[in-house]
Motif scaffolding. Structure first.
Motif, mmCIF file in Angstrom:
data_model
loop_
_atom_site.group_PDB
_atom_site.id
_atom_site.type_symbol
_atom_site.label_atom_id
_atom_site.label_comp_id
_atom_site.label_asym_id
_atom_site.label_seq_id
_atom_site.Cartn_x
_atom_site.Cartn_y
_atom_site.Cartn_z
ATOM 1 N N PRO B 178 0.734 -1.385 -0.020
ATOM 2 C CA PRO B 178 0.069 0.080 -0.024
ATOM 3 C C PRO B 178 0.981 1.326 0.208
ATOM 4 O O PRO B 178 1.054 1.882 0.910
ATOM 5 C CB PRO B 178 -0.902 -0.138 1.316
ATOM 6 C CG PRO B 178 0.160 -0.979 2.245
ATOM 7 C CD PRO B 178 0.988 -2.016 1.245
ATOM 8 N N ILE B 185 -4.502 4.791 -6.063
ATOM 9 C CA ILE B 185 -5.187 3.359 -5.927
ATOM 10 C C ILE B 185 -4.636 2.654 -4.747
ATOM 11 O O ILE B 185 -3.364 2.752 -4.647
ATOM 12 C CB ILE B 185 -4.827 2.535 -7.091
ATOM 13 C CG1 ILE B 185 -5.468 3.065 -8.499
ATOM 14 C CG2 ILE B 185 -4.965 1.014 -7.139
ATOM 15 C CD1 ILE B 185 -4.833 2.217 -9.918
ATOM 16 N N TRP B 186 -5.403 2.075 -4.095
ATOM 17 C CA TRP B 186 -5.002 1.211 -2.929
ATOM 18 C C TRP B 186 -5.425 -0.191 -2.934
ATOM 19 O O TRP B 186 -6.205 -0.583 -3.925
ATOM 20 C CB TRP B 186 -5.898 1.866 -1.621
ATOM 21 C CG TRP B 186 -5.355 3.192 -1.281
ATOM 22 C CD1 TRP B 186 -6.112 4.119 -1.741
ATOM 23 C CD2 TRP B 186 -4.108 3.787 -0.440
ATOM 24 N NE1 TRP B 186 -5.439 5.541 -0.981
ATOM 25 C CE2 TRP B 186 -4.255 4.982 -0.345
ATOM 26 C CE3 TRP B 186 -3.134 2.818 -0.021
ATOM 27 C CZ2 TRP B 186 -3.291 5.832 0.522
ATOM 28 C CZ3 TRP B 186 -2.074 3.657 0.716
ATOM 29 C CH2 TRP B 186 -2.132 4.976 0.648
ATOM 30 N N ASN B 188 -6.501 -4.106 -2.266
ATOM 31 C CA ASN B 188 -7.903 -4.610 -1.735
ATOM 32 C C ASN B 188 -7.327 -5.502 -0.679
ATOM 33 O O ASN B 188 -7.155 -6.589 -0.784
ATOM 34 C CB ASN B 188 -8.566 -5.518 -2.822
ATOM 35 C CG ASN B 188 -9.606 -6.220 -2.257
ATOM 36 O OD1 ASN B 188 -10.112 -6.090 -1.274
ATOM 37 N ND2 ASN B 188 -10.177 -7.275 -3.223
ATOM 38 N N PHE B 189 -7.638 -4.797 0.609
ATOM 39 C CA PHE B 189 -7.432 -5.796 1.733
ATOM 40 C C PHE B 189 -8.270 -7.020 2.129
ATOM 41 O O PHE B 189 -8.293 -7.476 3.110
ATOM 42 C CB PHE B 189 -7.468 -4.654 3.068
ATOM 43 C CG PHE B 189 -6.406 -3.733 3.149
ATOM 44 C CD1 PHE B 189 -5.112 -4.416 3.640
ATOM 45 C CD2 PHE B 189 -6.155 -2.400 2.550
ATOM 46 C CE1 PHE B 189 -3.941 -3.917 3.482
ATOM 47 C CE2 PHE B 189 -4.993 -1.703 2.637
ATOM 48 C CZ PHE B 189 -4.054 -2.394 3.166
ATOM 49 N N LYS B 190 -9.331 -7.095 1.334
ATOM 50 C CA LYS B 190 -10.254 -8.151 1.575
ATOM 51 C C LYS B 190 -9.536 -9.651 0.607
ATOM 52 O O LYS B 190 -10.199 -10.672 0.622
ATOM 53 C CB LYS B 190 -11.457 -8.055 1.057
ATOM 54 C CG LYS B 190 -12.175 -6.908 1.834
ATOM 55 C CD LYS B 190 -13.715 -7.028 1.678
ATOM 56 C CE LYS B 190 -14.184 -5.673 2.363
ATOM 57 N NZ LYS B 190 -14.447 -4.311 1.739
ATOM 58 N N LEU B 194 -3.388 -10.350 -0.871
ATOM 59 C CA LEU B 194 -2.743 -9.299 -0.252
ATOM 60 C C LEU B 194 -2.357 -9.645 1.345
ATOM 61 O O LEU B 194 -1.087 -9.172 1.713
ATOM 62 C CB LEU B 194 -3.689 -8.054 -0.221
ATOM 63 C CG LEU B 194 -3.016 -6.877 0.484
ATOM 64 C CD1 LEU B 194 -2.049 -6.206 -0.604
ATOM 65 C CD2 LEU B 194 -3.721 -5.715 0.883
ATOM 66 N N TRP B 195 -3.275 -10.450 1.865
ATOM 67 C CA TRP B 195 -2.916 -10.981 3.174
ATOM 68 C C TRP B 195 -1.396 -11.744 3.247
ATOM 69 O O TRP B 195 -0.602 -11.452 3.954
ATOM 70 C CB TRP B 195 -3.757 -11.849 3.858
ATOM 71 C CG TRP B 195 -4.924 -11.356 3.816
ATOM 72 C CD1 TRP B 195 -5.528 -10.333 3.870
ATOM 73 C CD2 TRP B 195 -6.217 -11.966 4.093
ATOM 74 N NE1 TRP B 195 -6.948 -10.138 3.803
ATOM 75 C CE2 TRP B 195 -7.270 -11.524 3.764
ATOM 76 C CE3 TRP B 195 -6.685 -13.627 4.223
ATOM 77 C CZ2 TRP B 195 -8.861 -11.777 4.344
ATOM 78 C CZ3 TRP B 195 -7.746 -14.009 4.435
ATOM 79 C CH2 TRP B 195 -8.822 -13.100 4.409
ATOM 80 N N PHE B 198 1.390 -9.391 3.183
ATOM 81 C CA PHE B 198 1.991 -8.893 4.619
ATOM 82 C C PHE B 198 2.468 -9.918 5.274
ATOM 83 O O PHE B 198 3.352 -9.826 6.129
ATOM 84 C CB PHE B 198 0.565 -8.562 5.242
ATOM 85 C CG PHE B 198 0.254 -6.865 4.851
ATOM 86 C CD1 PHE B 198 0.737 -5.806 5.519
ATOM 87 C CD2 PHE B 198 -0.237 -6.543 3.571
ATOM 88 C CE1 PHE B 198 0.521 -4.533 5.259
ATOM 89 C CE2 PHE B 198 -0.615 -5.401 3.311
ATOM 90 C CZ PHE B 198 -0.193 -3.992 3.920
ATOM 91 N N ALA B 199 1.859 -11.148 5.090
ATOM 92 C CA ALA B 199 2.384 -12.253 6.069
ATOM 93 C C ALA B 199 3.772 -12.762 5.581
ATOM 94 O O ALA B 199 4.656 -12.619 6.714
ATOM 95 C CB ALA B 199 1.619 -13.595 5.889
ATOM 96 N N SER B 289 0.762 -18.309 11.736
ATOM 97 C CA SER B 289 -0.247 -17.562 10.756
ATOM 98 C C SER B 289 0.391 -17.478 9.382
ATOM 99 O O SER B 289 -0.408 -17.529 8.435
ATOM 100 C CB SER B 289 -0.244 -16.054 11.276
ATOM 101 O OG SER B 289 0.881 -15.315 10.871
ATOM 102 N N ILE B 293 -1.873 -18.310 6.356
ATOM 103 C CA ILE B 293 -2.440 -17.355 5.186
ATOM 104 C C ILE B 293 -2.016 -17.827 3.779
ATOM 105 O O ILE B 293 -2.762 -17.539 2.919
ATOM 106 C CB ILE B 293 -1.756 -15.848 5.569
ATOM 107 C CG1 ILE B 293 -2.482 -15.439 6.958
ATOM 108 C CG2 ILE B 293 -2.092 -14.886 4.393
ATOM 109 C CD1 ILE B 293 -1.988 -14.103 7.330
#
Lengths: 199, 546
Positions: B178, B185-186, B188-190, B194-195, B198-199, B289, B293
């Motif tokens: 992000p 444009i950001w 989509n955290f859903k 994208l998870w 971050f993971a 996690s 993920i």
């Protein structure tokens, strides 16, 4: 009461930083630490190649505040991470995903967790360093050849001359009674390097 | 040192320039190398040979100071040549496009994501050993955690490359994060993808912090040794070309920089241990996690073969399984190649890891069985077909379909290779003789590593190659670029690991010293068990019952 700290000098005319004593075993060090603690010194430390089990009690150290700091920062990170995702999804760049509400919080859980972890980890490492006064380039003790043995298998207690109770002969006697195998003076090094003209 | 005559060798040893030769010890049938104690009341020694603290320092620092031996540079040359394939293939991919891979309309994830999951899975053992075993007070972890953490970092580096390059337009890969941009444009955290970003990036960062923090005291040891040699005029290694400094001056500076001025203060140790424990505490849910993920990438889709709730625990167990196999594959040769390492990594360590492989192998086997059960129990025809006709049935067991044609699974060989490597081969560890045989352990570790790669291949490719529309069914054939990119990633991994062996402390010295018997403030030398000397008496007034 304006306590004036006495400045002691070594025979070579350098300021004294501390008196350090070497001990043979973790047990000797542990008991010597108890004696120094009971003698009421404040500015002193035990140096050992590994953390001696229970030494914090022998030294009378307080519980560290680091866990509190880390906990607060971890929760802060998680909250910021959640708030950021919520803002992005509801204000910054709305994306309709499977017709779910823009602010459906369930999908934000994994990233919230990860950012909380990230803040926790950074705070644990850098908080530890800041509380310990690290990093630093040099230290009076690291100029002593004997002291370098600490990183191998030696155990050293150093009582700093800045301690209010510091008196060289008493300190020497205390460390000797505690079972030191060798006692040495540690010269101070100036905080800032002297100007070249002084040499 | 073998070229010196005995007197010279002794003189060198007394001057601190060499260490005592390792006395060969006989293999005891009851205890093996001395670490395989059967009596649960007797604690197996973690460091063999009644070693001193100084021996640990000399041995571990010796690896980084004197170099590993003649085998090192030729091996390094070979692996770095293989590693060079990776940037070469990535460059070719970047200037041409993902069409250079064997992907097609149906199988749009293949080796790239297989390799990604394979490497990230391997990366799980390091944090498992350093974090979970730390919380469980498994002291035997101290001699393997550093190497395993290093391996983790290198595996994550290899892993993170693949999703980065599979996006097609590599120069847009920064949009995974992000970052404010001109188009506002950001991400989509859903999205589970994208998870995943971050993971994996959190995992890589936290593992690196954990690894670095563990090395700080050991860097300080290396720094102090170099400084001491400079002070006493006994430097090892001459002046380096180009730099104009001696090797020890460079060591004192570089290790000094990395050690952050650590001086082994007990006040510092107190905060350090707390910070280490907290990192271990936070890494434990993190490691669980990350692969959960990663598995969401698949599990949240509706593709039969992916859409299953068992994936998170199944992936985590598989990651630990594959990661331990890789740790064994690296440590067993190290043990042979580095003098003295057999006293630090004992047979008990290897046997413990063999047991973990057996346990996690069962978890993975259970997950395979459960997938089958659910495919049948759910009554979902697509799910059932994915397992029977995409994965399992070999041509010689083909069954006749409704259209009269024989149906069998084209990827049956991949599936059964996975079953053989991951479920069958670890079964030998039921036998003590196999758990204690280094060739057997190495062979099983090798098979498991292959099996875990096949597991990801089976999950990804066999599920994708025949999805809902039979008109789109396609087989996947890897291209040369696919293969060489993967080979290159193996080379990168090994090269980084070799550099680690050469320049960094391979063992957590302060942690090993801490688990040695003489580190305890209650330790009494065996000779003086009769009369308690002054050092044996415990008179801590505010400390009881420890």
């Amino acid at each position: 009461m304006a306590a004036t700290t006495k400045i002691y000098r070594t025979e070579e005319g350098k300021d004294l930083y501390a008196v350090m004593a070497e001990f043979a075993t973790p047990a000797d060090t542990y008991h010597a630490a108890e004696m120094v603690r009971d003698a009421g010194y404040q500015k002193w430390d035990v140096y050992s190649p590994f953390p001696i089990h229970g030494i914090e009690e022998a030294m009378g150290l307080k519980r560290p505040i680091l866990p509190l700091l880390v906990g607060v920062m971890g929760i802060t990170g998680a909250c910021l991470g959640f708030a950021f995702q919520y803002w992005v999804s509801t204000v910054g760049y709305k994306t309709n995903v499977q017709g779910k509400p823009y602010g459906a919080w369930e999908a934000f859980v994994p990233v919230t967790f990860e950012i909380g972890v990230l803040f926790t980890a950074f705070t644990a490492l850098f908080g530890m360093l800041v509380i310990n006064g690290l990093p630093r380039w040099n230290h009076p003790l690291l100029c002593k050849e004997r002291f370098l043995g600490v990183s191998d298998d030696k155990f050293i207690i150093a009582i700093e001359s800045a301690d209010a109770k510091f008196e060289p002969e008493q300190v020497r006697k205390l460390l000797k009674d505690a079972g030191a195998t060798a006692i040495e003076l540690v010269e101070d090094i100036p905080d800032a390097p002297a100007a070249p003209a002084a040499h | 040192m073998s070229s010196l005559n005995p007197d010279q060798a002794t003189a060198a040893r007394l001057a601190g320039l060499a260490q005592a030769p390792d006395a060969p010890r006989a293999w005891d049938p009851a205890t093996g190398d001395g670490s395989l104690v059967e009596d649960p009341a007797v604690r197996a020694p973690l460091v063999l040979g009644n070693r001193s603290f100084n021996w640990v320092t000399e041995t571990v620092c010796g690896y980084a100071e004197k170099g590993p031996g003649k085998w090192f540079w030729p091996t390094f040359f070979l692996t770095s040549q293989i590693a060079a394939l990776m940037p070469l293939m990535i460059l070719y991919l970047a200037i041409t496009g993902v069409g250079v891979w064997g992907l097609n309309n149906q199988v749009d994830w293949a080796w790239d994501i297989t390799n990604f999951v394979f490497w990230i899975g391997i990366g799980h053992a390091g944090t498992l050993i350093s974090a979970i075993l730390c919380l469980l007070k498994q002291k035997w972890r101290t001699s393997i955690n550093r190497a395993a953490e290093a391996m983790t970092i290198f595996a994550v580096i290899c892993a993170a490359t693949f999703p980065g390059i599979h996006v097609g337009r590599i120069w847009m890969a920064w949009m995974l994060f992000p970052i404010p941009n001109a188009n506002a444009i950001w991400p989509n955290f859903k999205s589970p993808l994208l998870w995943d970003v971050f993971a994996v990036s959190t995992y890589g960062t936290v593992s690196a912090l954990f690894w670095f923090m563990g090395m700080v005291p050991d860097f300080a040891t290396l720094r102090d040794r170099a400084a001491k040699r400079i002070m006493t005029g006994r430097q090892i290694g001459g002046t380096l070309p180009l730099i104009g400094k001696t090797a020890d001056e460079v060591r004192a500076f570089a290790y000094g920089l990395a050690s952050l001025g650590w001086r082994f203060s007990s006040r510092h140790w107190l905060n350090y241990e707390k910070a280490y424990l907290m990192l271990a505490g936070i890494s434990t849910p993190l490691v669980l996690s990350v692969h959960s993920i990663v598995s969401f990438d698949f599990a949240t889709s509706i593709l039969p073969g992916w859409h299953t709730t068992i994936f998170p625990p199944y992936f985590v167990a598989g990651a630990i399984f594959g990661g331990f196999a890789m740790v064994l594959m690296l440590l067993i040769p190290s043990r042979e190649l580095f003098p003295g390492m057999k006293d630090l990594i004992t047979m008990r360590h290897l046997e413990n890891m063999a047991k973990i492989i057996l346990v996690t192998g069962y978890m993975v086997g259970f997950a395979y069985a459960m997938e089958f059960f659910v495919a049948w129990y759910s009554g979902n025809a697509y799910e059932r077909d994915v397992f029977l006709f995409n994965r399992v049935l070999p041509p010689f067991l083909a069954v006749e379909g409704l259209d009269g044609q024989l149906k069998y699974a084209p990827y049956w060989w991949a599936y059964w290779a996975m079953i053989f490597c991951n479920v069958v081969s670890p079964q030998v560890f039921w036998f003590k003789a196999c758990r204690q045989s280094i060739p057997v352990i190495f062979t099983v570790a090798f098979l498991v590593t292959i099996g875990m790669w096949f597991e990801r291949f089976v999950i990804i490719v066999t599920s994708l190659h025949r999805a809902f529309l039979p008109g789109e069914w396609h087989m996947f054939y890897p291209s040369l670029v696919d293969i060489l990119t993967f080979v290159g990633s193996c080379g990168t991994f090994l090269t980084l690991y070799l550099l680690f062996c050469r320049f960094l402390p391979q063992f957590a010295m302060s942690e090993i010293k801490n688990v040695m018997p003489q580190a305890s403030p209650h330790y009494r030398p065996p000779a003086s068990t009769g009369g308690a000397g002054p050092s044996g008496v415990h008179h801590a007034p505010n400390k009881e019952g420890v």
